[in-house]
Design a protein around this motif. Structure first.
Motif, mmCIF file in Angstrom:
data_model
loop_
_atom_site.group_PDB
_atom_site.id
_atom_site.type_symbol
_atom_site.label_atom_id
_atom_site.label_comp_id
_atom_site.label_asym_id
_atom_site.label_seq_id
_atom_site.Cartn_x
_atom_site.Cartn_y
_atom_site.Cartn_z
ATOM 1 N N LEU A 277 128.961 94.426 -39.939
ATOM 2 C CA LEU A 277 129.847 93.029 -39.305
ATOM 3 C C LEU A 277 129.719 92.787 -40.210
ATOM 4 N N GLU A 278 130.627 90.837 -40.548
ATOM 5 C CA GLU A 278 130.204 89.271 -41.295
ATOM 6 C C GLU A 278 129.063 89.499 -41.108
ATOM 7 N N GLU A 279 128.123 88.253 -42.192
ATOM 8 C CA GLU A 279 127.644 87.276 -41.946
ATOM 9 C C GLU A 279 127.782 86.046 -40.991
ATOM 10 N N ASP A 280 129.060 85.906 -41.032
ATOM 11 C CA ASP A 280 129.254 84.490 -39.345
ATOM 12 C C ASP A 280 129.818 85.348 -38.352
ATOM 13 N N GLU A 281 128.955 86.369 -38.107
ATOM 14 C CA GLU A 281 129.529 87.479 -36.873
ATOM 15 C C GLU A 281 128.200 87.950 -35.820
ATOM 16 N N CYS A 282 128.020 87.653 -34.463
ATOM 17 C CA CYS A 282 127.017 88.388 -34.045
ATOM 18 C C CYS A 282 127.791 89.378 -32.848
ATOM 19 N N TYR A 283 126.631 89.599 -32.160
ATOM 20 C CA TYR A 283 127.312 90.505 -30.414
ATOM 21 C C TYR A 283 125.948 89.731 -29.742
ATOM 22 N N LYS A 284 125.789 89.802 -28.913
ATOM 23 C CA LYS A 284 125.781 88.746 -27.463
ATOM 24 C C LYS A 284 125.043 90.750 -27.488
ATOM 25 N N ILE A 285 123.232 90.322 -27.028
ATOM 26 C CA ILE A 285 122.763 91.168 -26.699
ATOM 27 C C ILE A 285 121.577 90.895 -25.556
ATOM 28 N N ASN A 286 121.400 92.006 -24.482
ATOM 29 C CA ASN A 286 120.743 92.301 -23.747
ATOM 30 C C ASN A 286 118.641 92.974 -24.191
ATOM 31 N N THR A 287 117.966 92.196 -23.373
ATOM 32 C CA THR A 287 116.111 92.704 -23.834
ATOM 33 C C THR A 287 116.460 94.332 -23.526
ATOM 34 N N GLY A 288 115.548 95.183 -24.322
ATOM 35 C CA GLY A 288 116.049 96.580 -24.017
ATOM 36 C C GLY A 288 117.197 97.029 -24.855
ATOM 37 N N ALA A 289 118.269 96.229 -25.191
ATOM 38 C CA ALA A 289 119.810 97.363 -25.476
ATOM 39 C C ALA A 289 119.666 97.209 -27.449
ATOM 40 N N PRO A 290 120.356 98.528 -27.566
ATOM 41 C CA PRO A 290 119.793 98.786 -29.276
ATOM 42 C C PRO A 290 120.211 98.133 -29.375
ATOM 43 N N VAL A 291 119.915 98.334 -30.603
ATOM 44 C CA VAL A 291 120.264 96.376 -31.776
ATOM 45 C C VAL A 291 121.551 97.506 -32.789
ATOM 46 N N PRO A 292 122.916 96.400 -33.530
ATOM 47 C CA PRO A 292 123.440 97.260 -33.861
ATOM 48 C C PRO A 292 123.159 97.867 -35.440
ATOM 49 N N HIS A 293 123.590 98.657 -36.041
ATOM 50 C CA HIS A 293 123.043 99.728 -36.991
ATOM 51 C C HIS A 293 123.090 98.853 -38.447
ATOM 52 N N TYR A 294 124.024 97.825 -38.102
ATOM 53 C CA TYR A 294 123.906 96.981 -39.742
ATOM 54 C C TYR A 294 123.370 95.203 -39.228
#
Length: 610
Positions: A277-294
């Motif tokens: 993912l780019e520096e100006d991109e993100c994923y919304k994430i819940n507690t306990g969810a796996p963090v994206p590799h990058y």
């Protein structure tokens, strides 16, 4: 010896210093001292068989102040093995040796086993501290302590130069000698034939500590739970992926705060996203969810502002209000539990703990079964709670009470029965029950009455009567019998006696059988201050029911009314069993402000806070 006495217990063992759960003799000594000295403050430590370390620790304890250590008892390292160096480490510090005391202990031990000749323990005084070397086995320390138990108070008075107490003891000894020939005293420990010509019980009266020791030596433990738990290692990492600690947005920390495009939504249970993912991109994430590799940073929702949604209602643009930081709010792989590590770093007998930890890695405990227990109440006068009233009869409360106590402590009753006072019926039911249970807890029929058939029935069935009287109140007729892997506890019929003896003897035995560690089997105990103005002490040590009040962090016990063994109501509101010592000429009463040991009866054992 009115104030607190500080004891130090040192277990000397290479094995125990590496695995403290294997220490049996140290905890046994702690229990013995607490039983003998109500005002004891006890320090304990475990050391390897290293001469310098042992000497350094002894020197430190001898020099300690606030509190000063009155007596040090070591256990272990007194034999002939190359690394047995406890006597050598001790002698180096002694100002005075006590060879007669060491010889007295050795002679008493030799009466029990010829192997006592292979121990080299020394006794002596360093400064104002008495040091005793005991062997390393649980059985040996119990035997050695019983030898010196009655000598210790006077020995410590002498070392402490407590002259008034010393003179009084000497005067009492002289008086005892002078009156010995004219005394008409009948010893309460006297034994006889128990027949028409000699009605004293044929069973010697032993102490509570001795009774417990007999029980632990007799009951065969299943595989220790501590050993089983020690075998479990984690088959997986927990978490098995980098997990988000917060609800928020996963991104690269190399990017800055400001507007970022939301690429998607990651929930707990989703697979790890491996796309960059780019520096100006993100994923919304819940507690306990796996963090994206990058991604290497989570910014919590509270530090963001939603700028735009898509037509579908999903988030499109979000403003990050703080600067991203590497590894912020990310739980690394194996943070909670590393693959291959021990699941249980120490032994824990809580079913909640064991089952929860094992479930977290997809395992369950095998190899240990709960003891099977049967309950009997004897007495022709007894009615079951469901029966109608009848003249000359009383309702049986003991079977219900004992069953509920078993359940409270995590065990189950396989079968319960009320029997009339008939020898053949009693004998037949015991034999029948033992076909399906490991333990029988029986109340009634163990005293000296014409209809007390329990002991004769057990003898007819080939059981060994390990003891038949205990020096305690209530519960003197307490009986323990065994035959191979079957164990019988004969509790007195009075409800309070049954209540007390269950907690002190039956529960520790069942826990031990179930694989508990030795020092965890008995009820937890603690020092407590008496609130009652005055309680007349009995010649026997007494275990009284009391409620507990906490005042400014200090615990106070208030004894619950009449303590008659037939008065079941005294267990209402009972938080603890206070251990009152036997009456002496010096101490005829327990008074407000006295501090005694108390066994904790319930989890919520503080009734009141002030």
């Amino acid at each position: 010896m009115a104030g607190e006495i500080c004891f130090a217990i040192l277990t000397i063992s290479d094995t125990c210093s590496q695995d403290t759960s294997k220490d049996r003799s140290g905890p046994r000594l702690v229990a013995l001292i607490r039983e003998a000295f109500q005002n004891a403050h006890i320090l304990s430590a475990i050391l390897p068989d290293e001469r310098e370390q042992i000497s350094d620790k002894l020197r430190q304890l001898v020099a300690q102040r606030n509190p000063s250590v009155s007596a040090i008892i070591t256990t272990g390292g007194t034999g002939f093995a190359p690394r047995d160096v406890t006597p050598e480490a001790t002698k180096f510090l002694l100002d005075k040796e006590c060879p007669q005391l060491a010889q007295y202990i050795a002679q008493a031990s030799l009466q029990i086993t010829k192997f006592a000749a292979l121990t080299r323990g020394v006794c002596g005084i360093a400064g104002s501290t008495l040091i005793l070397n005991f062997p390393g086995s649980e059985k040996a320390v119990t035997e050695c302590f019983e030898v010196v138990r009655d000598l210790l108070p006077h020995a410590l008075q002498l070392i402490g130069n407590e002259l008034p107490l010393v003179r009084r003891v000497h005067a009492e000894l002289q008086a005892t000698v002078g009156n010995a020939s004219t005394s008409g005293h009948v010893c309460p420990h006297q034994t006889g034939k128990g027949d028409d010509s000699d009605r004293n019980s044929p069973f010697p009266m032993i102490s509570v500590v001795q009774a417990l020791e007999v029980i632990f030596q007799t009951v065969q433990q299943q595989r220790a739970v501590a050993q089983l738990l020690n075998d479990f290692v984690a088959p997986v990492d927990i978490p098995p992926f980098r997990a988000s600690i917060k609800d928020g947005y996963a991104m690269k920390s190399t990017g800055f705060s400001g507007t970022k495009k939301v690429l998607g939504y990651i929930s707990a249970g989703d697979e790890v996203i491996v796309h960059d993912l780019e520096e100006d991109e993100c994923y919304k994430i819940n507690t306990g969810a796996p963090v994206p590799h990058y991604a290497d940073c989570i910014v919590q929702v509270e530090d963001t502002k939603l700028l735009k949604r898509k037509k579908t209602g999903e988030e499109d643009l979000v403003e990050i209000l703080v600067e991203p930081q590497a590894n912020l709010d990310i739980r690394p792989i194996g943070t909670d539990l590393r693959k291959g590590s021990k699941l249980f770093p120490s032994a824990d007998h809580s079913a909640v703990v064991i089952k929860s930890i094992l479930s977290s890695v997809g395992k369950h405990l095998t190899g240990v079964r709960k003891p099977k227990v049967g309950i009997i109440s004897t007495g022709s006068e007894l009615l079951a709670p469901s029966q109608p009233e009848a003249k000359g009869k009383i309702y049986d409360s003991n079977t219900t009470m004992l069953e509920e106590l078993l359940q409270y402590f995590g065990f189950e009753c396989a079968q319960k029965v009320v029997l009339s006072d008939d020898f053949e019926i009693v004998k037949g039911k015991i034999e029948e029950l033992f076909k399906s249970v490991d333990f029988i807890i029986c109340s009634g029929g163990v005293s000296m009455g014409d209809k007390d058939y329990i002991k004769p029935a057990l003898q007819a069935l080939g059981f060994t009567l390990n003891f038949g009287r205990v020096n305690m109140k209530p519960g003197k007729p307490m009986t323990f019998a065994s035959k191979q892997d079957h164990y019988f506890f004969g509790l007195p019929g009075n409800p309070v006696s049954a209540f007390v003896t269950f907690h002190l003897f039956v529960l520790p035995a069942i826990r031990w059988f179930a694989g508990w560690e030795r020092d965890k089997c008995e009820l937890a105990s603690l020092p407590i201050t008496l609130q009652n103005e005055s309680i007349a002490l009995d010649p026997r040590p007494e275990y009284v029911r009391a409620s507990v009040t906490s005042k400014n962090g200090r615990l106070y016990a208030s004894v619950n009314g009449s303590q008659m063994s037939s008065r079941l109501q005294s267990i209402v509101g009972a938080d603890v069993l206070v251990h009152l010592p036997g009456r002496t000429s010096d101490k005829p009463c327990a008074v407000a402000g006295d501090v005694y040991r108390a066994s904790v009866l319930r989890y919520d054992f503080i009734s009141k806070y002030e």
